[in-house]
Enzyme design. Structure first.
Site, PDB file in Angstrom:
ATOM      1  CB  CYS A 164      -0.996  -0.055   1.152  1.00 11.84           C
ATOM      2  SG  CYS A 164      -2.524   0.815   0.754  1.00 11.84           S
TER       3      CYS A 164
ATOM      4  CG  HIS B  13      -3.627  -3.557   3.294  1.00 11.37           C
ATOM      5  ND1 HIS B  13      -2.544  -3.117   4.028  1.00 11.37           N
ATOM      6  CD2 HIS B  13      -4.242  -2.451   2.837  1.00 11.37           C
ATOM      7  CE1 HIS B  13      -2.510  -1.806   4.020  1.00 11.37           C
ATOM      8  NE2 HIS B  13      -3.528  -1.363   3.305  1.00 11.37           N
TER       9      HIS B  13
ATOM     10  CD  GLU C 231      -1.289  -6.327   5.327  1.00 11.30           C
ATOM     11  OE1 GLU C 231      -1.059  -6.624   4.135  1.00 11.30           O
ATOM     12  OE2 GLU C 231      -1.426  -5.147   5.722  1.00 11.30           O
TER      13      GLU C 231
END
Ligand code: GLN
Length: 524
Positions: free
Chosen positions: A362, A496, A498
């Protein structure tokens, strides 16, 4: 606790959802500082939620939704909007029944295919803000059939080292507080540093009016991934099922939990990853990132040491070299605001020039573009409009994009809360790109939370700076991924990843990144 219990119920074949009630007045945590509240966890359907939902997903494997997290702020916002519309037809709008009804409706929403809904109330028994939630739960226990609800209370049994004694009084007091609100707990989960001897367990049971077997000791575990196994050994899931009158359940299949705990606790390799960010003082600010790196390590049976490095300190080149040289890979995570950005760009330049694996997420991807534009593409003052007016907005405000709910339009004056490009969006990956081989796919879907994007007016500059756009939104308008083909591992993503990584299903980008770090560790 809720996440581990969900994992155990699921391992017995039940369908489970977990919901979090946050009693504070923010409508969602989206505008709260990561320092106060930890990371904001984003769901596929674009909700900005409490980071506990990330734990729930990682433990249960079930994707969380907007309908899994509610705050007092959201409940009141909805009620007040209804009141203004006149929906209450002249009634006096009150905490009981209007607020409590809204909480109960939320608890039971979208539950058709479920065997269990686990509702966790944030805060501590006795908080003023949580009273409507406690009241709603109390009512729910009467609204539903007798064996359809169960109340679990998490308490603390402190160990007083000077006296060498466990203290059961705090547990007794909080149970008394809870019963005064009309809720008798069925199971007590007692957080303690030392074993809870049988006589103390019996004492708690007697004073708190629960069965002795329902007093479950919860000792600090070796790692969070060992918690479900530990709770199972202490009988939590058996006790919960007993409370629901379920006697014919099969033993849980915990194979995958044994596997990840084994991978985590018995690594065969080790890497050190430098995370160059802004909120490095509080690990919860990067909770999912931390876990995703650990999952990447599990994929390779590798211990991942994470060094949280303050980007602001890297404005001094000597510090940067001393701190970054020992790293096997460098990651610049998401973030907001200008502070530390020069240090992030300098770290990316370092990784680029020295062929150290680099992963930008990001804001980290946007900074990788600024490094490319400034240090290779020749636009020295390249910047992002997030940091103020600039002649060369290589990163600019996204003003329109296509979402599932139609065209979204934003400008400089839009509200801050809930107005970013949020949630899951598809992307198309270039054939033969590095990311396409990492994902082993061409169509992906990842979660977003950003207001700015790479400005395609600068595409040629960035390409002459050695970056290629290897992933774009399906309509070709929004850049999703950049990479450097002439570098061993240099990938920046606008989303994102994650948020979607799970211990038994590590995200491919994190698994590949840790693999590249392992390779790097063998070179140095
Ligand atoms: N601040 C940047 C943006 O809004 C990046 C956001 C992020 O890293 N989550 O686009």
């Amino acid at each position: 606790m809720a996440a581990s219990l969900a994992a155990l119920l699921q391992a017995r074949g039940y369908n489970v959802r977990i919901r979090k009630f946050d009693p504070y007045l923010n409508v969602d945590p989206g505008t709260m500082s990561p320092y106060q509240h930890g990371e904001v966890y984003v769901t596929d359907d674009g909700a900005e939620t409490d980071l506990d939902l990330g734990h729930y997903e990682r433990f249960s494997g079930v994707s969380a939704r907007q309908s899994d997290n509610v705050t007092s702020g959201r409940i009141y916002q909805d009620i007040i909007a209804k009141e203004r519309r006149g929906d209450y037809l002249g009634a006096t709008v009150q905490v009981i029944p209007h607020v409590t009804d809204a909480i109960k409706a939320f608890a039971l929403d979208e539950s058709e295919d479920l065997d269990f809904i686990l509702c966790e109330i944030g805060g501590t028994v006795g908080d003023i803000e949580s009273l409507p939630f406690m009241e709603a739960i109390r009512q729910l226990r009467n609204d539903l059939e007798r064996d359809q609800t169960l109340s679990i209370h998490v308490t603390l049994v402190p160990y007083v080292a000077a006296a060498g004694e466990l203290k059961t009084k705090p547990t007794q007091h909080s149970v008394r507080e809870l019963t005064s609100l009309g809720i008798q707990p069925d199971v007590l989960l007692c957080r303690c540093e030392h074993d809870l001897p049988d006589n103390e367990r019996a004492k708690i049971a007697a004073f708190c009016n629960v069965r002795k077997e329902a007093v479950i000791p919860a000792l600090d575990a070796e790692s969070i991934y060992a918690v479900p196994l530990q709770y199972h050994a202490e009988g939590l899931d058996d006790e919960v099922l007993r409370g629901f009158g379920i006697t014919d359940s099969k033993e849980p299949d915990l194979t995958r939990w044994y596997d990840i705990v084994d991978r985590y606790h018995n690594p065969e390799g080790e890497v050190t990853i430098g995370v160059v960010g802004k909120y490095v003082g509080l690990q919860d600010a990067y909770k999912s990132l931390h876990e995703a790196l650990v999952h990447g390590g599990m994929a390779h049976r590798t211990r991942v040491n994470i060094k949280w490095l303050d980007a602001e300190l890297f404005e001094n080149e000597d510090d940067l070299v001393t701190k970054l040289e020992p790293m096997h890979a460098i990651l610049v995570p998401g973030g907001f605001g200008e502070r530390g950005s020069e240090g992030k760009i300098a770290s990316i330049k370092f990784a680029r020039e020295r062929n150290i694996p680099f992963f930008g997420i990001c804001l980290g991807m946007q900074m990788a573009c600024l490094d490319g534009a400034r240090n290779v593409g020749g636009i020295e003052n390249a910047s992002t409009s997030e940091f103020g007016p600039t002649d060369n907005p290589v990163i600019g405000l996204i003003t329109e994009w296509q979402s599932k709910d139609g065209m979204q339009l934003r400008d400089d004056d839009s509200d801050l809360g809930g107005t970013m490009r949020l949630g899951a969006y598809p992307a198309k990956l270039n054939n033969n790109s590095h990311v396409a081989s990492v994902y082993d796919a061409q169509d992906i879907e990842e979660r977003h939370r950003h207001r700015f994007e790479v400005n395609m007016a600068y595409k040629d500059t960035l390409e002459s700076g050695g970056l290629i756009f290897s992933g774009m939104s399906p309509d070709g308008s929004l850049p999703e991924i950049v990479e450097r083909p002439d570098h061993p591992w240099f990938i920046g993503v606008q989303f994102h990843p994650e948020l979607k990584s799970r211990p038994f299903d590590p995200h491919p980008l994190f698994a590949s990144f840790i693999g590249a770090a392992l390779k790097q560790s063998r070179l140095v």
